[in-house]
Motif scaffolding. Structure first.
Motif, short mmCIF file in Angstrom:
data_model
loop_
_atom_site.label_atom_id
_atom_site.label_comp_id
_atom_site.label_asym_id
_atom_site.label_seq_id
_atom_site.Cartn_x
_atom_site.Cartn_y
_atom_site.Cartn_z
N TYR A 102 0.80 -1.22 0.00
CA TYR A 102 0.00 0.00 0.00
C TYR A 102 0.84 1.27 0.00
O TYR A 102 1.91 1.33 0.60
N ASP A 103 0.27 2.29 -0.66
CA ASP A 103 0.92 3.60 -0.69
C ASP A 103 0.56 4.43 0.54
O ASP A 103 1.29 5.36 0.89
N ALA A 104 -0.56 4.10 1.17
CA ALA A 104 -0.97 4.83 2.37
C ALA A 104 -1.95 4.00 3.19
O ALA A 104 -2.56 3.05 2.69
N ILE A 105 -2.07 4.40 4.45
CA ILE A 105 -3.01 3.79 5.39
C ILE A 105 -3.95 4.88 5.88
O ILE A 105 -3.51 5.99 6.19
N ILE A 106 -5.24 4.56 5.97
CA ILE A 106 -6.19 5.46 6.62
C ILE A 106 -6.71 4.77 7.88
O ILE A 106 -7.22 3.65 7.82
N LEU A 107 -6.54 5.42 9.02
CA LEU A 107 -7.07 4.91 10.28
C LEU A 107 -8.44 5.56 10.49
O LEU A 107 -8.56 6.76 10.71
N ASN A 108 -9.47 4.73 10.40
CA ASN A 108 -10.85 5.20 10.41
C ASN A 108 -11.48 5.05 11.80
O ASN A 108 -12.03 4.02 12.13
N GLY A 153 8.40 6.28 3.83
CA GLY A 153 7.72 6.84 2.66
C GLY A 153 6.24 6.56 2.56
O GLY A 153 5.57 7.07 1.65
N GLY A 154 5.67 5.76 3.46
CA GLY A 154 4.24 5.47 3.42
C GLY A 154 3.43 6.65 3.92
O GLY A 154 3.90 7.49 4.68
N GLY A 155 2.20 6.74 3.46
CA GLY A 155 1.32 7.81 3.90
C GLY A 155 0.43 7.35 5.05
O GLY A 155 0.12 6.16 5.17
N ARG A 257 5.37 15.97 7.86
CA ARG A 257 6.27 14.92 7.38
C ARG A 257 6.72 14.07 8.56
O ARG A 257 6.84 14.55 9.69
N HIS A 258 6.93 12.80 8.29
CA HIS A 258 7.59 11.93 9.27
C HIS A 258 8.59 11.11 8.48
O HIS A 258 8.21 10.17 7.76
N GLY A 259 9.87 11.48 8.56
CA GLY A 259 10.86 10.85 7.71
C GLY A 259 10.52 11.15 6.26
O GLY A 259 10.31 12.30 5.88
N LYS A 260 10.42 10.10 5.44
CA LYS A 260 10.08 10.27 4.03
C LYS A 260 8.57 10.24 3.80
O LYS A 260 8.11 10.44 2.67
N GLY A 261 7.82 9.96 4.86
CA GLY A 261 6.37 9.82 4.72
C GLY A 261 5.60 11.08 5.10
O GLY A 261 6.16 12.05 5.59
N ARG A 262 4.29 11.02 4.87
CA ARG A 262 3.41 12.16 5.11
C ARG A 262 2.23 11.75 5.97
O ARG A 262 1.68 10.65 5.80
N VAL A 263 1.82 12.66 6.87
CA VAL A 263 0.70 12.41 7.77
C VAL A 263 -0.33 13.52 7.59
O VAL A 263 0.01 14.70 7.50
N VAL A 291 -1.17 12.43 1.23
CA VAL A 291 -0.41 11.39 1.94
C VAL A 291 0.27 10.41 1.00
O VAL A 291 1.29 9.81 1.35
N VAL A 292 -0.27 10.23 -0.22
CA VAL A 292 0.39 9.33 -1.17
C VAL A 292 1.47 10.06 -1.97
O VAL A 292 2.17 9.45 -2.77
N GLY A 293 1.59 11.37 -1.75
CA GLY A 293 2.66 12.12 -2.40
C GLY A 293 2.30 12.76 -3.72
O GLY A 293 3.17 13.34 -4.38
N ASP A 294 1.04 12.71 -4.13
CA ASP A 294 0.64 13.28 -5.41
C ASP A 294 0.40 14.79 -5.33
O ASP A 294 0.70 15.52 -6.27
N LEU A 295 -0.15 15.25 -4.22
CA LEU A 295 -0.47 16.67 -4.07
C LEU A 295 0.65 17.31 -3.26
O LEU A 295 0.75 17.12 -2.05
N LYS A 296 1.49 18.05 -3.93
CA LYS A 296 2.64 18.70 -3.28
C LYS A 296 2.21 20.03 -2.66
O LYS A 296 1.46 20.79 -3.28
N CYS A 297 2.68 20.32 -1.47
CA CYS A 297 2.33 21.57 -0.81
C CYS A 297 3.26 21.82 0.37
O CYS A 297 4.06 20.94 0.73
#
Length: 305
Positions: A102-108, A153-155, A257-263, A291-297
């Motif tokens: 997976y590219d990302a995890i969502i905690l629901n 690098g995971g989201g 950011r957390h390391g190479k990943g995004r939160v 979180v998957v790295g597509d939307l840069k900001c």
């Protein structure tokens, strides 16, 4: 006389609903069709399809909107064409080998029980015959695996109560931007953009977002402001505060950011009625793309005030 009694009963019932929050409702074909019609038809950023794991198990407080969130996230993924979503409820989902898919995890709204506030410990205790020492060891391993997944690098996207997943862990708090402290009663509140020009809040067009929800307050790493805040509420506009606040601005959504990943964290996910606003659905989709790295900001931390 009967008219007076009826009026009093009606007012009492309305007050009860206001204090307890909005009424739970079932998922119907009509509701699914409505969310489908309100959901964005395309992602903000065109990219390859990403795979997202949505973890929707809880052991503590049950948010009735969990299954509604599952359906909403599947609709966002399918209609936008940007994601493939897998719904999971088993702790084995957090095995290192599985997370690699997976590219990302969502905690629901994955709330653990108190006072331990450790979702992995709860799930192991509930679904195994292991002794407490071994459960504690494995729980720590699962937490490390998740944190390593993000740092490499995971989201990670966190909806509402899921910020409590490892609520007593200082390291987890640093990764996600804070720990849950408490919330006053549910009430109508106006969420305002910290910076209306930030790409992650463009959905609200500078007007913020008003809905009924629980006003969350945070502690632990929150006071470091190691995140880029997106939305905030003002404490002096709320009812039922249990503590004095040193800062009237309470951030309720942020990225970091957390390391190479995004939160990405958002507290707006207690009542499914909130999804009736297409701007919130766009906000969720934008968060998924972040979180998957597509939307840069800009996700640089603002640091201590």
């Amino acid at each position: 006389m009967n008219k007076v009694v009826y009026t009093l009963i009606t007012l009492l019932f309305a007050g009860t609903i206001s204090a307890q929050g909005l009424k739970e409702f079932p998922i119907t074909e009509q509701w699914l069709a409505k969310i489908e019609s309100l959901a964005p038809s395309a992602p903000r950023v065109k990219a390859e399809i990403k795979k997202i794991l949505v973890f929707s198990q809880h052991t503590g407080f049950y948010h009735w909107t969990i299954p509604h969130n599952d359906e909403m996230l599947k609709i966002l993924a399918t209609k936008s064409g940007a994601f493939e979503v897998t719904i999971a409820r088993d702790i084995d989902s957090f095995e290192k080998k599985n997370l690699k898919q997976y590219d990302a995890i969502i905690l629901n709204n994955s709330n653990p029980a108190g006072p331990k506030r450790d979702l992995f410990w709860d799930l192991l205790k509930k679904n195994s015959n292991l002794n407490d020492q071994r459960i504690a060891e494995l729980s720590a391993q699962y937490e490390k695996t998740l944190m390593d997944y993000v740092s490499k690098g995971g989201g990670l996207m966190i909806l509402h109560g899921a910020i409590t997943v490892q609520n007593n862990s200082k390291e987890f708090s640093k990764m996600v931007g804070g720990s849950f402290d408490y919330h006053p009663k549910q009430q109508e509140m106006h969420l305002k953009e910290v910076n209306p020009n930030h790409p992650l809040v463009q959905a609200f067009k500078g007007n913020g977002f008003t809905h009924v929800d629980e006003p969350y307050f945070f502690n632990n790493a929150y006071s470091d402001y190691n995140f880029r805040p997106l939305l905030y509420i003002e404490a002096d506009e709320l009812e039922g505060l249990k503590k004095e606040v040193s800062d009237n601005t309470i951030y309720v959504s942020w990225i970091k950011r957390h390391g190479k990943g995004r939160v990405f964290y958002t507290s707006a996910s207690h009542n499914a009625q909130s999804m009736d606003n297409p701007e919130l659905l766009q906000f969720f989709l934008d968060g998924m793309q972040y979180v998957v790295g597509d939307l840069k900001c800009d996700d640089s931390p603002i640091g201590k005030h």
